[in-house]
Design a protein around this motif. Sequence first.
Motif, PDB file in Angstrom:
ATOM      1  N   PRO A   1       0.816  -1.223   0.000  1.00 49.26           N
ATOM      2  CA  PRO A   1       0.000   0.000   0.000  1.00 49.26           C
ATOM      3  C   PRO A   1       0.849   1.272   0.000  1.00 49.26           C
ATOM      4  O   PRO A   1       0.508   2.243  -0.677  1.00 49.26           O
ATOM      5  CB  PRO A   1      -0.818  -0.133   1.284  1.00 49.26           C
ATOM      6  N   SER A   2       1.937   1.257   0.754  1.00 51.00           N
ATOM      7  CA  SER A   2       2.797   2.444   0.812  1.00 51.00           C
ATOM      8  C   SER A   2       3.375   2.771  -0.562  1.00 51.00           C
ATOM      9  O   SER A   2       3.439   3.941  -0.963  1.00 51.00           O
ATOM     10  CB  SER A   2       3.919   2.239   1.826  1.00 51.00           C
ATOM     11  N   ALA A   3       3.781   1.734  -1.313  1.00 45.18           N
ATOM     12  CA  ALA A   3       4.344   1.953  -2.648  1.00 45.18           C
ATOM     13  C   ALA A   3       3.286   2.477  -3.602  1.00 45.18           C
ATOM     14  O   ALA A   3       3.562   3.344  -4.451  1.00 45.18           O
ATOM     15  CB  ALA A   3       4.954   0.659  -3.177  1.00 45.18           C
ATOM     16  N   ALA A   4       2.053   1.960  -3.479  1.00 45.15           N
ATOM     17  CA  ALA A   4       0.975   2.386  -4.370  1.00 45.15           C
ATOM     18  C   ALA A   4       0.592   3.841  -4.130  1.00 45.15           C
ATOM     19  O   ALA A   4       0.352   4.607  -5.084  1.00 45.15           O
ATOM     20  CB  ALA A   4      -0.236   1.477  -4.190  1.00 45.15           C
ATOM     21  N   ILE A   5       0.524   4.244  -2.870  1.00 44.27           N
ATOM     22  CA  ILE A   5       0.211   5.649  -2.558  1.00 44.27           C
ATOM     23  C   ILE A   5       1.335   6.552  -3.042  1.00 44.27           C
ATOM     24  O   ILE A   5       1.088   7.611  -3.653  1.00 44.27           O
ATOM     25  CB  ILE A   5      -0.026   5.818  -1.045  1.00 44.27           C
ATOM     26  N   ARG A   6       2.565   6.152  -2.819  1.00 42.94           N
ATOM     27  CA  ARG A   6       3.694   6.973  -3.271  1.00 42.94           C
ATOM     28  C   ARG A   6       3.734   7.103  -4.785  1.00 42.94           C
ATOM     29  O   ARG A   6       4.161   8.132  -5.329  1.00 42.94           O
ATOM     30  CB  ARG A   6       4.995   6.389  -2.735  1.00 42.94           C
ATOM     31  N   ASP A   7       3.268   6.068  -5.493  1.00 39.39           N
ATOM     32  CA  ASP A   7       3.284   6.133  -6.954  1.00 39.39           C
ATOM     33  C   ASP A   7       2.347   7.211  -7.477  1.00 39.39           C
ATOM     34  O   ASP A   7       2.635   7.820  -8.518  1.00 39.39           O
ATOM     35  CB  ASP A   7       2.893   4.779  -7.546  1.00 39.39           C
ATOM     36  N   ILE A   8       1.241   7.453  -6.782  1.00 36.42           N
ATOM     37  CA  ILE A   8       0.329   8.520  -7.212  1.00 36.42           C
ATOM     38  C   ILE A   8       1.068   9.852  -7.259  1.00 36.42           C
ATOM     39  O   ILE A   8       0.878  10.659  -8.180  1.00 36.42           O
ATOM     40  CB  ILE A   8      -0.885   8.604  -6.273  1.00 36.42           C
ATOM     41  N   TYR A   9       1.933  10.061  -6.298  1.00 37.51           N
ATOM     42  CA  TYR A   9       2.690  11.308  -6.224  1.00 37.51           C
ATOM     43  C   TYR A   9       3.865  11.326  -7.192  1.00 37.51           C
ATOM     44  O   TYR A   9       4.214  12.380  -7.730  1.00 37.51           O
ATOM     45  CB  TYR A   9       3.174  11.527  -4.791  1.00 37.51           C
ATOM     46  N   ALA A  10       4.463  10.158  -7.421  1.00 37.01           N
ATOM     47  CA  ALA A  10       5.641  10.090  -8.284  1.00 37.01           C
ATOM     48  C   ALA A  10       5.284  10.058  -9.763  1.00 37.01           C
ATOM     49  O   ALA A  10       6.046  10.554 -10.605  1.00 37.01           O
ATOM     50  CB  ALA A  10       6.478   8.852  -7.924  1.00 37.01           C
ATOM     51  N   ASN A  11       4.131   9.461 -10.108  1.00 41.45           N
ATOM     52  CA  ASN A  11       3.726   9.293 -11.506  1.00 41.45           C
ATOM     53  C   ASN A  11       2.332   9.873 -11.717  1.00 41.45           C
ATOM     54  O   ASN A  11       1.424   9.204 -12.214  1.00 41.45           O
ATOM     55  CB  ASN A  11       3.752   7.804 -11.890  1.00 41.45           C
ATOM     56  N   GLY A  12       2.188  11.124 -11.320  1.00 41.95           N
ATOM     57  CA  GLY A  12       0.878  11.761 -11.328  1.00 41.95           C
ATOM     58  C   GLY A  12       0.175  11.772 -12.670  1.00 41.95           C
ATOM     59  O   GLY A  12      -1.053  11.713 -12.724  1.00 41.95           O
ATOM     60  N   ARG A  13       0.915  11.835 -13.752  1.00 41.54           N
ATOM     61  CA  ARG A  13       0.281  11.903 -15.077  1.00 41.54           C
ATOM     62  C   ARG A  13      -0.497  10.635 -15.412  1.00 41.54           C
ATOM     63  O   ARG A  13      -1.333  10.644 -16.322  1.00 41.54           O
ATOM     64  CB  ARG A  13       1.341  12.174 -16.151  1.00 41.54           C
TER      65      ARG A  13
END
Length: 273
Positions: free
Chosen positions: A95-107
């Motif tokens: 879950p932590s990686a998935a939430i962080r991905d929203i911020y890292a790969n916003g497009r």
Amino acid sequence: MIIIRDGYNPINPASLSGTEKEVYDQKMASPTPYHYDSAEELLFELRLRAAIVESARALERSNVSFASFSKSRSNAAYWTTTSNGGFRLKQNVRPSAAIRDIYANGRAYAFECAMAIVIVLYKAVLDTIGAEAFDRLFADMYLYSWEHDSDLPLITVKGKRQTYAGDVIYYSNPDYDPKTPQWQGENVVKMPGNMLYGHGIGITNEAGIIRELNEHRKRGSKVSAYLLDQVTYPNFSEIMSEMRTDSRGLPADRHWPADWIGGRIGSRIQFYA
């Protein structure tokens, strides 16, 4: 007014961050009493409120898009986008990686404002309690509108009251254009200095939020958008307790017999064999 049950407050305001100090000073000066079991509980709230503010700022910079549920999208490496526009965590994804991905790969992402607020809150909790506790608490994550895990308890209070940085408030747009129902209102995060963050609008003041909503009204409408008298915020003390206990209600930093369970009574844990 801040009231700590044991009467001991070792917090030095000079050691607080800008957001933390603003909330601390405002609560100290408020005629409303705010009760805490300990200074640690107060400090946890201040830190999580500051993290909510930073999480909102980061989402605004992330290049995520605003979209209705029917046009929601996510990164398929982490999420399955459901038919109703929700995001379901894929198996074997942290879950932590998935939430962080929203911020890292916003497009790669698009969603509406209520889901944005829940994402902001999840990211803030992650940054406050760390990935290990976060992954334990939110293993079956599903993002859709205001839906959230029971381990992310939220409190909503109706009626006029003072709000603080990290609170979530709502602006209603009663005469919205039915062709754009996503603009029937806007969930926003209260930011320091009476600024606000709204997904799809950005960081602005109250006049900016109302002006944007009023641009999406029925033609000829004279009914302005307005602030609803309610506020939503995390149950800070409950989250602090949850991060310290495992799925059986026992302290997470120790190994316990398989047949033991625990229950919390106030700030005390009772064990049962």
